[in-house]
Structures are given as structure tokens and as C-alpha cells.
Design a protein around this motif. Structure first.
Motif, PDB file in Angstrom:
ATOM      1  N   LEU A  31     -44.064  10.050  -9.288  1.00  0.00           N
ATOM      2  CA  LEU A  31     -44.505  11.071 -10.226  1.00  0.00           C
ATOM      3  C   LEU A  31     -46.021  11.218 -10.270  1.00  0.00           C
ATOM      4  O   LEU A  31     -46.537  12.331 -10.312  1.00  0.00           O
ATOM      5  CB  LEU A  31     -43.982  10.745 -11.634  1.00  0.00           C
ATOM      6  CG  LEU A  31     -42.456  10.612 -11.763  1.00  0.00           C
ATOM      7  CD1 LEU A  31     -42.089  10.238 -13.182  1.00  0.00           C
ATOM      8  CD2 LEU A  31     -41.775  11.908 -11.362  1.00  0.00           C
ATOM      9  N   ALA A  32     -46.749  10.097 -10.295  1.00  0.00           N
ATOM     10  CA  ALA A  32     -48.205  10.189 -10.418  1.00  0.00           C
ATOM     11  C   ALA A  32     -48.827   8.871 -10.014  1.00  0.00           C
ATOM     12  O   ALA A  32     -48.206   7.814 -10.101  1.00  0.00           O
ATOM     13  CB  ALA A  32     -48.606  10.542 -11.848  1.00  0.00           C
ATOM     14  N   ARG A  33     -50.086   8.959  -9.546  1.00  0.00           N
ATOM     15  CA  ARG A  33     -50.806   7.739  -9.204  1.00  0.00           C
ATOM     16  C   ARG A  33     -51.345   7.096 -10.481  1.00  0.00           C
ATOM     17  O   ARG A  33     -51.868   7.779 -11.364  1.00  0.00           O
ATOM     18  CB  ARG A  33     -51.956   8.036  -8.263  1.00  0.00           C
ATOM     19  CG  ARG A  33     -52.740   6.778  -7.879  1.00  0.00           C
ATOM     20  CD  ARG A  33     -54.018   7.094  -7.128  1.00  0.00           C
ATOM     21  NE  ARG A  33     -53.727   7.583  -5.776  1.00  0.00           N
ATOM     22  CZ  ARG A  33     -54.676   7.758  -4.860  1.00  0.00           C
ATOM     23  NH1 ARG A  33     -55.955   7.502  -5.163  1.00  0.00           N
ATOM     24  NH2 ARG A  33     -54.370   8.204  -3.659  1.00  0.00           N
ATOM     25  N   ILE A  34     -51.224   5.782 -10.563  1.00  0.00           N
ATOM     26  CA  ILE A  34     -51.767   5.030 -11.701  1.00  0.00           C
ATOM     27  C   ILE A  34     -53.112   4.419 -11.343  1.00  0.00           C
ATOM     28  O   ILE A  34     -54.079   4.519 -12.092  1.00  0.00           O
ATOM     29  CB  ILE A  34     -50.784   3.928 -12.137  1.00  0.00           C
ATOM     30  CG1 ILE A  34     -49.498   4.545 -12.669  1.00  0.00           C
ATOM     31  CG2 ILE A  34     -51.414   3.040 -13.198  1.00  0.00           C
ATOM     32  CD1 ILE A  34     -48.430   3.534 -13.009  1.00  0.00           C
ATOM     33  N   GLY A  35     -53.192   3.769 -10.206  1.00  0.00           N
ATOM     34  CA  GLY A  35     -54.441   3.107  -9.837  1.00  0.00           C
ATOM     35  C   GLY A  35     -54.398   2.594  -8.421  1.00  0.00           C
ATOM     36  O   GLY A  35     -53.372   2.651  -7.735  1.00  0.00           O
ATOM     37  N   ARG A  36     -55.538   2.099  -7.960  1.00  0.00           N
ATOM     38  CA  ARG A  36     -55.680   1.593  -6.588  1.00  0.00           C
ATOM     39  C   ARG A  36     -56.291   0.209  -6.653  1.00  0.00           C
ATOM     40  O   ARG A  36     -57.230  -0.024  -7.419  1.00  0.00           O
ATOM     41  CB  ARG A  36     -56.589   2.524  -5.783  1.00  0.00           C
ATOM     42  CG  ARG A  36     -56.841   2.083  -4.338  1.00  0.00           C
ATOM     43  CD  ARG A  36     -57.817   3.033  -3.655  1.00  0.00           C
ATOM     44  NE  ARG A  36     -58.115   2.619  -2.296  1.00  0.00           N
ATOM     45  CZ  ARG A  36     -57.430   3.000  -1.237  1.00  0.00           C
ATOM     46  NH1 ARG A  36     -56.387   3.815  -1.375  1.00  0.00           N
ATOM     47  NH2 ARG A  36     -57.762   2.595  -0.023  1.00  0.00           N
ATOM     48  N   GLY A  37     -55.769  -0.709  -5.866  1.00  0.00           N
ATOM     49  CA  GLY A  37     -56.271  -2.073  -5.885  1.00  0.00           C
ATOM     50  C   GLY A  37     -56.609  -2.568  -4.501  1.00  0.00           C
ATOM     51  O   GLY A  37     -56.743  -1.796  -3.546  1.00  0.00           O
ATOM     52  N   GLY A  38     -56.745  -3.897  -4.384  1.00  0.00           N
ATOM     53  CA  GLY A  38     -57.182  -4.497  -3.136  1.00  0.00           C
ATOM     54  C   GLY A  38     -56.195  -4.325  -2.003  1.00  0.00           C
ATOM     55  O   GLY A  38     -56.576  -4.210  -0.846  1.00  0.00           O
ATOM     56  N   MET A  39     -54.879  -4.309  -2.305  1.00  0.00           N
ATOM     57  CA  MET A  39     -53.873  -4.211  -1.251  1.00  0.00           C
ATOM     58  C   MET A  39     -53.019  -2.966  -1.348  1.00  0.00           C
ATOM     59  O   MET A  39     -52.465  -2.522  -0.342  1.00  0.00           O
ATOM     60  CB  MET A  39     -52.938  -5.430  -1.290  1.00  0.00           C
ATOM     61  CG  MET A  39     -53.536  -6.710  -0.797  1.00  0.00           C
ATOM     62  SD  MET A  39     -52.254  -7.944  -0.568  1.00  0.00           S
ATOM     63  CE  MET A  39     -51.267  -7.170   0.700  1.00  0.00           C
ATOM     64  N   GLY A  40     -52.850  -2.432  -2.539  1.00  0.00           N
ATOM     65  CA  GLY A  40     -51.894  -1.353  -2.680  1.00  0.00           C
ATOM     66  C   GLY A  40     -52.335  -0.307  -3.673  1.00  0.00           C
ATOM     67  O   GLY A  40     -53.331  -0.446  -4.376  1.00  0.00           O
TER      68      GLY A  40
END
Length: 652
Positions: free
Chosen positions: A21-30
Motif C-alpha cells: 500500500l505505501a512505503r514506511i521507511g528505508r533502512g540499512g538492508m531493506g
């Protein structure tokens, strides 16, 4: 451009089940997305391995390990992993690896501290207690986290605290914490690495405790104890510099809290609490001793509070527009992490419109009305129609059958799942999935989780095994080691198990203690002194000592009467049950032969000869013994009689 609008995954259905549905966040691996599980009709979080890491076998292995590690932990303080898979959208070999997790509405503890400032002493202790409670369960299951930090602690809108990101998890015991090829990037986050992880590349439960110490310092003061321009500089400080006390940054922090933090941050792992459970017990003891005034001490920069009853509830009202949706496990250490997701694309109310925009007349009005109509339909669909969400009713206090009837009456489909429980009686309701109060589609499926009671396990057969091996088998069988006693045994060598209680094969509740009786080997027995006893008396005394009297040997003795024990072997010391004691029994004095030719000789001559042979001599005179001549000898000449016997001489 809005990241969600440009993200090719938004709108896709992974594995025919999870609609992104929507992007929540971006991190080191995913990258973390909000998604809908179309099969169970509930919202979930989906973490997708970044495309640049998709062909990295190490990254994929860590990604899968995260799912398996978290799935081993059934604890309310750990972000639940629900599913894991690979979506072969573009054909075999080009799949998208993903994890499916529960969706936690809230933000990371790092974002709370950065946005609202340090917590009060009471709030900091309560957050840390929740983290320790979750890690204690992991340590009990033999699992290490190895990346404990505020960015991996999620604070829900309902005040619940959850630990996420078990991507660096390993089984307990010394583990290799590898470094990058350049040596410039350590596996883990530099601000939270224990000294032994930096200097020796090893970690155990005490390394997680160190990370918790850093977290507690950070939520008390607003920043970790060590900071620097590069990760290596920070890691160097962890190894060589002494951490400051929280009270040196926030005056008024109680000395007991200082001690708790500095114990967790000790350079030597042996000086820290042994594991998360040990530190949790110490933290609770410290909190119980603090006054309300001490618990309210807080550093500058925030107004969060602790609700009544000890449940931490942070004031997030002043945060990003629309609230944040934090999802874990979270890699969100960099910009755009889960804690920053709430305000993405928001436009402040009352913002000025760009100049130069022309009115479009009727076409513009028609377009506007069409958009309003579409919006109305979409709103109806998601607010009142088939796509609307509601909350799961609270049926925890009801029997499963009544709970199912209540849910069905509310329009829900009902499934049943059975689990073991140490606290909920058999056939009683443990809870629901989704939990009470969580969002669920109208008419969606609610799973009733019903207790099977305490899980029973079978006691393993540990008889004849070495004590250490027996204890290991009990622990592997999810049982405890109870009292260990020792007994003598004639059949089982020292150090091996004689029996257990409960005995092998019995079914008992898991974690029950099993008592062991361990062999001390053969029991030494003192040798009784039977010299001088009759042979019969000696045999009885030796038998009473559980020894055996050997076949006696006869030997003459001038001092020990015949039939009595002259000597024994061994004379003293100890033997073992069934060993033999050899006896020498007196046969009396030696035999001496009465000489020939004594008759007709003079009495004094005969007396002297007999006494010289050891005989006693008795003289009987006939007619007064006038001639002094020996007439007869009794016992007679040529007979053998015991030395010392009396020889009677008849003299005329």
C-alpha cells in the motif's frame, strides 16, 4: 517526487497475497512497506530486501536469519514475524525476498528521544525494563540480539514497547562479529558495540546487556555515552575510554541509577549482569527504591511522562503530521527510516497556492466534481463499505465457544488455533489474532488462540550416564536440574547417575526440576579385628561387615588356644563389599613324642628328660617308691602329645 508514488512495489501483490500500500521507511538492508494481507484481511508490515543486495548471498542469509530468529520468540515485547518468502514476479532467479511482520503504529525510541528530548528517570527505567524483558526471553531461548539500540526499539501509540531487528541474531555462546573488508565498518552499530565485539570479535548475552546500558544512558541524557566522527573512533572509545555517569550530564539522576548504567557498561564482561534477566532484576530493585521525586528527574528538552501503573506512555502529539508508523524489525539508522515515515508528502494546512495558475472554467469544475465523486466512493469503500476496517472485540474473558459466538454475531469469520500455555488453563482462551483493539477488516477472520495447558515433556533416560551429560540431556529436553544427591553403589562407577526423580519416561510439565542421584562408587568397609575370637565368632563378625571369611589355615600355637583366630589378613584398613578376610586359626601347641626306654630308669633321670621336652611330670609312688625306679609311663613311650602335657610316672 513522493517516494511512495515513484516506488514500483507500491500497488503490487507479493506472492498473490500481500498488497503493498505505501512505503514506511528505508533502512540499512531493506525497505519497509505497509501492506494488506488479502488472505487474512489485515494490515501488516512487509520488509523487502533492497535491490542492490538482492544478489548478495550474505545479505540474503542475514535477511532469512532475521525471520527465523524472531519467529523463535513468542513474546509480546518482540515484533512478530508472520511470514517469509521470495516473490518471483519477474521470473525465476530474480525474486524479491521479503519478510512479513506485525504492523506497529508508533515510532522508534531513537526518534522519540531525538524529537522530544530525554525521558524522566522513571520513564527511562520503564522503557529499559520492557526491552530487558524481551531480551531475557531471547536469552532464555539461547538467542543473542547483537544490535541492541534505540533505533531497534519501537514505542507504539498505545504505549507498548517492542524490540525488533533480529537480523544480527546468533545462538548464544561466543560468536564471531565480523568486520567489513576495509576494517572501517563493524557489523552492528558503533555507538552500541560492546568492547569485546570490537577488540575480539566475540559476543554473548553480556554484550546485549552492554547495548542496553547504552540505550538507558541515551534515553536518560539524550545521547549515547560515546560519539565521534567515524565508527572506528566511536569503537575505540568503547574499548579504551571510561563511560561518564548519567548524572554528569543530567544533574539529579540518582546514584543507584548511575551504578546500574555503569555496571552494564563495564569493560570486563564478567563485571556486567550475566544476561538480560539478571539486569532486569537489578533494574526493578533500583526502581523500587527510588522516590517519586527521583523518578521525575529529567534532562532538558522534553515533556514525556509515565502513566499510572508503571506503563510507559510517551507524548507523541507534537510529532510529525498524521502520526508515525514504525515497523520492526527496523534497520532505520539512516534518513528515511521508519521513525521518519509519518510526515512523508504532507502539505501544511493554509500553504499559499503557486502564482500564475489560470482558471479552467467548466472543464476544471467538471474535473473537480469527478474527483470529489471518486473521493466520496473511495471514502465510502474504506470507511463504511466492504473495505472498511474495524477493531477486534475483546473476548478474552469468555470461554472459547462463547467468544466464537460473539465474534460471529459481530460479522467476523472465526478460526481456532491451539497453543501451549504456562499460565492459561487448558481449553481457556489465550487471546485473539489480531489482538483485541487491533484493526481488522469488517467481516474479516479472527483467530481464537486456545490453551492446550502446560506443555508436558517426557523425562529422558539418564541412568548410567555421566552427571554432566545427564544434566545436558535434561536441559535439551526443556527440563530443569533439581537436587543432586550422592550414594554408594557396588554396580555403577563413581560420577554416573543411579536414578532420577521423576523417573525416565514419565511426562511432566516442561521446565520441571528433575532430581538426580549420582554414584559415589563402591563403599569402603572397615576390616573388623577378630584375632582371639573363636572361628565361629570371627565368621559371624566378618559376615556382619558384608565381607567374606576365607578358608581358615591351621597353625600351632603355644599361646593361643586351639580353635581361636591366631591372625588375619588384612589386619586393618578397608575393603569393599564381598572382599575376603583370610584367617589363621590356632590348632593348639605342637605335638612332642614321648621318648622310648623310660621304664626301669631312675625317676629323677626320667623327670629331667621329660621336663626338658616341655612336659609336666607327675610322680605316683608305689610302696613308697623305695627303689626310685620307673615302673610305667602314661602316656606311654612313642606317643605324640601336645607340648606341655602332663606325663604320669609310676615309681616303685
Amino acid at each position: 517526487m513522493d517516494a511512495t508514488l515513484s516506488d514500483p512495489l507500491v500497488g503490487r501483490v507479493l506472492d498473490g497475497r500481500y498488497r503493498v500500500l505505501a512505503r514506511i521507511g528505508r533502512g540499512g538492508m531493506g525497505i519497509v512497506y505497509r501492506a494488506e494481507d488479502e488472505r487474512l484481511e489485515r494490515e501488516v508490515a512487509v520488509k523487502v530486501l533492497r535491490s542492490d543486495l538482492a544478489h548478495d548471498p550474505v545479505a540474503r542469509q542475514r535477511f532469512v536469519r532475521e525471520a527465523k530468529s524472531a519467529a523463535r520468540l513468542a513474546h509480546p515485547g518482540v515484533v512478530s514475524v508472520l511470514d517469509q518468502g521470495v516473490d518471483e514476479h519477474d521470473g525465476p532467479g530474480s525474486g524479491t525476498a521479503y519478510l512479513v511482520m506485525e504492523l506497529v503504529s508508533g515510532r522508534t525510541l531513537r526518534d522519540v528521544v531525538h524529537e522530544r528530548g530525554p525521558l524522566s528517570v522513571g520513564g527511562a527505567l520503564d522503557v529499559t525494563a520492557a526491552v530487558l524483558d524481551a531480551l531475557a526471553e531471547a536469552h532464555r531461548k539461547g538467542l543473542l540480539h547483537r544490535d541492541v539500540k534505540t533505533g531497534n526499539v519501537l514505542v507504539g501509540d498505545d504505549g507498548r514497547v517492542k524490540v525488533g531487528d533480529f537480523g544480527l541474531a546468533r545462538s548464544a555462546g561466543p560468536t564471531q562479529a565480523s568486520t567489513a573488508a576495509t576494517g572501517a565498518e563493524l557489523l552492528g552499530t558503533a555507538e552500541y558495540l560492546a568492547p569485546e565485539q570490537v577488540s575480539r570479535g566475540v559476543a554473548d548475552a553480556r554484550s546485549d546487556v552492554y547495548g542496553v546500558g547504552v540505550v538507558l544512558f541515551e534515553v536518560l541524557t539524550g545521547a549515547p555515552p560515546f560519539t565521534g566522527d567515524t565508527p572506528l573512533r566511536v569503537a575505540y572509545q568503547h574499548v579504551y575510554d571510561d563511560p561518564p555517569a548519567p548524572s554528569s550530564v543530567v544533574p539529579g539522576v540518582p546514584a543507584a541509577v548511575d551504578r546500574l548504567v555503569l555496571e552494564a557498561l563495564a569493560k570486563d564482561p564478567d563485571e556486567r549482569p550475566a544476561d538480560a534477566g539478571d539486569m532486569l532484576a537489578r533494574l526493578r530493585a533500583v526502581r523500587a527504591e527510588l522516590t517519586p521525586q527521583e523518578l521525575s528527574v529529567r534532562g532538558a528538552g522534553g515533556t514525556g511522562a509515565v502513566a499510572e501503573g508503571g506503563t510507559l506512555r510517551l507524548d507523541l502529539a507534537g510529532g510529525a503530521a498524521g502520526g508515525a508508523t514504525a515497523q520492526g524489525p527496523a534497520d532505520g539508522d539512516g534518513p528515511g527510516g521508519p521513525g521518519d515515515a509519518g510526515a512523508a508528502g504532507a502539505v501544511p494546512a493554509g500553504a499559499a497556492r503557486p502564482a500564475g495558475r489560470r482558471r479552467r472554467g467548466v472543464p476544471a469544475m467538471v474535473l473537480t466534481l469527478a474527483l470529489v465523486a471518486v473521493a466520496a466512493v473511495v471514502s465510502w469503500w474504506f470507511l463504511a463499505g466492504p473495505g472498511a476496517f474495524t477493531t477486534t472485540p475483546d473476548v478474552a474473558a469468555r470461554p472459547p465457544e462463547q467468544a466464537a459466538s460473539a465474534l460471529e454475531a459481530g460479522g467476523f469469520r472465526v478460526q481456532r488455533e491451539e497453543v501451549f500455555s504456562d499460565t492459561v488453563p487448558r481449553d481457556a482462551l489465550v487471546g485473539t489474532d489480531p489482538r483485541a483493539g487491533e484493526r481488522v477488516r469488517k467481516g474479516g477472520t479472527v483467530t481464537l488462540v486456545v490453551s492446550l495447558g502446560v506443555e508436558q515433556v517426557e523425562v529422558p533416560d539418564v541412568v548410567q550416564r555421566e552427571r554432566a551429560e545427564a544434566e545436558r540431556l535434561l536441559r535439551e529436553g526443556r527440563l530443569g536440574v533439581g537436587e543432586v544427591a550422592e550414594e554408594w553403589s557396588e554396580d555403577v562407577e563413581a560420577g554416573r547417575v543411579l536414578r532420577s526423580a521423576p523417573a525416565a519416561g514419565q511426562s511432566v510439565p516442561h521446565d520441571s526440576p528433575v532430581a538426580l542421584v549420582v554414584s559415589r562408587g563402591r563403599e569402603p568397609i572397615g576390616v573388623p579385628d577378630v584375632v582371639g575370637d573363636t572361628l565361629e565368632e570371627a565368621r559371624e563378625e566378618i559376615a556382619a561387615a558384608q565381607l567374606v571369611a576365607g578358608e581358615p589355615v591351621q597353625r600351632t600355637s603355644e599361646t593361643v588356644p586351639a580353635g581361636r583366630v591366631l591372625s588375619q589378613t588384612p589386619a586393618d584398613g578397608t575393603l569393599f563389599r564381598g572382599d575376603a578376610v583370610q584367617l589363621v586359626v590356632s590348632s593348639g601347641p605342637p605335638l612332642v613324642r614321648v621318648p622310648d626306654g623310660l621304664q626301669g630308669r631312675q625317676v629323677e633321670e626320667v623327670r629331667t628328660a621329660l621336663e626338658g621336652l616341655g612336659f609336666d611330670v607327675r610322680v605316683e609312688n608305689v610302696l613308697g617308691g623305695l627303689f626310685g625306679t620307673v615302673r610305667s609311663v602314661e602316656p606311654g613311650s612313642g606317643q605324640s602329645v601336645p607340648k606341655g602335657s602332663t606325663i604320669t610316672l609310676t615309681v616303685v
